[in-house]
Design an enzyme around this catalytic site. Sequence first.
Site, PDB file in Angstrom:
ATOM      1  N   ALA A  63       0.800  -1.106   0.089  1.00  0.00           N
ATOM      2  CA  ALA A  63       0.074   0.167  -0.015  1.00  0.00           C
ATOM      3  C   ALA A  63       0.847   1.400  -0.148  1.00  0.00           C
ATOM      4  O   ALA A  63       1.985   1.144   0.372  1.00  0.00           O
ATOM      5  CB  ALA A  63      -0.895   0.036   1.228  1.00  0.00           C
ATOM      6  N   GLY A 102       0.280  -5.075   1.119  1.00  0.00           N
ATOM      7  CA  GLY A 102      -0.720  -5.227   0.136  1.00  0.00           C
ATOM      8  C   GLY A 102      -0.406  -5.855  -1.127  1.00  0.00           C
ATOM      9  O   GLY A 102      -1.119  -6.541  -1.902  1.00  0.00           O
ATOM     10  N   GLU A 105      -0.804  -9.428  -0.317  1.00  0.00           N
ATOM     11  CA  GLU A 105      -2.194  -9.751  -0.404  1.00  0.00           C
ATOM     12  C   GLU A 105      -2.919  -9.690  -1.607  1.00  0.00           C
ATOM     13  O   GLU A 105      -3.761 -10.718  -2.014  1.00  0.00           O
ATOM     14  CB  GLU A 105      -2.943  -8.562   0.420  1.00  0.00           C
ATOM     15  CG  GLU A 105      -2.879  -8.866   1.903  1.00  0.00           C
ATOM     16  CD  GLU A 105      -3.447  -7.458   2.649  1.00  0.00           C
ATOM     17  OE1 GLU A 105      -2.903  -6.366   2.339  1.00  0.00           O
ATOM     18  OE2 GLU A 105      -4.146  -7.926   3.619  1.00  0.00           O
ATOM     19  N   GLU A 125       3.184  -5.310   7.823  1.00  0.00           N
ATOM     20  CA  GLU A 125       2.409  -4.159   8.406  1.00  0.00           C
ATOM     21  C   GLU A 125       2.485  -3.916   9.976  1.00  0.00           C
ATOM     22  O   GLU A 125       2.413  -2.886  10.356  1.00  0.00           O
ATOM     23  CB  GLU A 125       0.827  -4.557   8.247  1.00  0.00           C
ATOM     24  CG  GLU A 125       0.335  -4.516   6.848  1.00  0.00           C
ATOM     25  CD  GLU A 125       0.740  -5.431   5.742  1.00  0.00           C
ATOM     26  OE1 GLU A 125       1.294  -6.598   6.152  1.00  0.00           O
ATOM     27  OE2 GLU A 125       0.140  -5.541   4.732  1.00  0.00           O
TER      28      GLU A 125
END
Length: 696
Positions: A63, A102, A105, A125
């Site tokens: 992200a 991310g 993910e 994270e």
Amino acid sequence: MSEVAPYAVRDGVAVITLNNPPVNGLGNALRAGILQGLQRAEADPQVKAAVLIGAGKAFSGGADIREFGKPREKPDLPDVNDYQDAMQKPLVAAISGFALGGGLELALACHYRIATPKAQLGLPEVKLGILPGSGGTQRLPRIIPVAKAVQMMTSGNPITSEEALQLGLVDEIVQLSEMSGSLLDAAVVYARKLVAERQPLRRIRDMRAKGEVDFKKLRDEVARASRGYPAPLEIVACVEAALTKPFDEGRKFERERFAHLVQTTESAALRHAFFAERQTTKIPDVPEDTPTRTVKKAAVIGAGTMGGGIAMSFANVGIPVTITDTTREALERGLQRIRQNYAGTVQKGRLKQEEMDRRMALIKPSTDLGELRDADIVVEAVFERMDVKQELFRKLDEIAKPGAILATNTSTLDVNKIADATRRPQDVVGTHFFSPANVMRLLEVVRGAKTAKDVLATTMKLGKTLKKVPVVSGVCDGFIGNRMLEKYVQQSLFLLDEGATPQQIDGALARWGMAMGPFTMYDMAGNDIGWEIRKRRARERPDFVYGKFADRIAEKGWYGQKSGRGWYRYEPGSRTPIPDRELDDMLAQYRREMGYQTRPITDEEIVERCIYALANEGAHILEEGIALRASDIDMVYLTGYGFPPYRGGPMFYADTVGLDKVLAAIERFQKGYQGSQWKPAPLLVRLAKEGKRFNP
Ligand SMILES: NC(=O)c1ccc[n+]([C@@H]2O[C@H](COP(=O)([O-])OP(=O)(O)OC[C@H]3O[C@@H](n4cnc5c(N)ncnc54)[C@H](O)[C@@H]3O)[C@@H](O)[C@H]2O)c1
């Protein structure tokens, strides 16, 4: 067509490329581009399968963390993942470099994953005080063993594709050298094979989490290991949900916990530290494109505690380094310490013997100062005496090659006076390493009045090469870190006078999060050092008052760990501090003699007095321009003084408390014991009045 996510079709396989340099961060435009590409692939009857691949060296770094805590534009990553799950054509993630956060993910929501041999896969994270918020906590334990998933997410450390293959996270490793093709070629071949063999769409969301876990025990373990950090326990709770709830419910729970964590002060502090570390090399009047000098060869003068560690720092990154001292014996002692140090790491299995040998071979000992004539940088780490250093720099001026950087590791002396002993003060800079120099990440780079811009830029760059966090400091007594520390020390000693014990003060600050309390730290550093500084202060700045009990300890020769006794007792061969009854009695006796009244002191007061003392001096330092920015001061304390990362540094912490509250507390302290030693920094007063923060 989306520039950040170009779409192409090869042999019936749609290829969607993540192209958002430098790390293919999943910002708004890239998420939208990926979704469009997937929709197009799904709609095109000519397309039988799709591949997601990263442009450049990586799949995706995850992200864009600047978007955290702000309203996110649609589609968000969960929307993209939902679409991935709903696709009726096989979707392959082709991972090179790294797939983090991310990025992983996104790969987890594909049906298959292939990777290059050295690729790194991880969910870091937790390091920013949050958790994987787009299904990571729900998908990872469905594809790899639960215990390993917890470990990956609570540590935040990535694994290599080889390990990922064993765990089942990656389906195939692509050996590029053998087939001399590209990862993309391999991915297209892999996707076509899936289609030809009619392989099922392997949706992780439809799998069951694997493994038996005693969650109560796990929670206890994680709670112990992550004191002060809120995210690890939330991660465990999410994994528990992955085992006990249907996927969609688990993901809803994950979103809630993510939303909660993002709002915590701890997460804000960790994100602040993340950005702060990337700021330190930005110097307003030294542009990023300032040419730098080449540093291929180094020399260190003085093979003592610091010199040895500094030489190791160079060898650790492959820079050959000559180390000199005045006598053979001193040199041999220094080398022996370096050898022992490396050997210890080899013994612990953290360094290969060949690597140790390679590093030792890079360190060249000599008693001849002439040996450093071809060094690109010379770091001086001799005795802390101006006459010794000036004499040495005069010699260096004769010996060092033109353009060599002449650096001093002094902790207290005036770098400008050292520079002026040479005819090339523009080449002189301070490099203040912290002990142990091969371990500690902080490097204060002291900019002298005449230090040339390219010398400063080169030294900052070198700091990064040495894997340090270089922070610029102007010239002043103690530079940023130690100048602030004196105020902290001062308060810790006053608290003794008023009735607190060393254990109580250490306990309060350690519980608050400091890596160790001040008195444990004094015993480690050596109480003779603080004693010398106090004696010097008494001559130079008689207005700077210290609690006197520390002198009584030093006068007894209780120097700390090295003498087996200090503020605590130590068993032979042990570094564990043991509270000392005799010291408590001496302290009580001292207070009686001095006529001090004692009173109960709370942990809260201890923390406020010591930490606000740091922030207030930090404000002076900021105002005087000794530090470039508040976040640099925070980095100094986070990387050099054991300040808890989840509190963001002394300046950030003061910001979170509220500068008006900090100022009010200081004004209260001004009315208390030795209150005249408190002087609220004008910058603090001004910002408090304006309702502003140190860190904008
Ligand atoms: N010890 C720390 O925690 C620490 C931290 C930061 C900075 N420093 C600074 O680093 C410097 C070195 O400190 P240290 O703790 O390593 O000291 P140390 O006493 O362990 O080592 C100093 C070494 O320098 C050698 N030496 C003295 N004069 C010399 C000369 N003219 N030429 C060559 N070698 C010479 C000595 O023989 C000795 O081996 C000091 O300026 C100190 O203030 C120390």
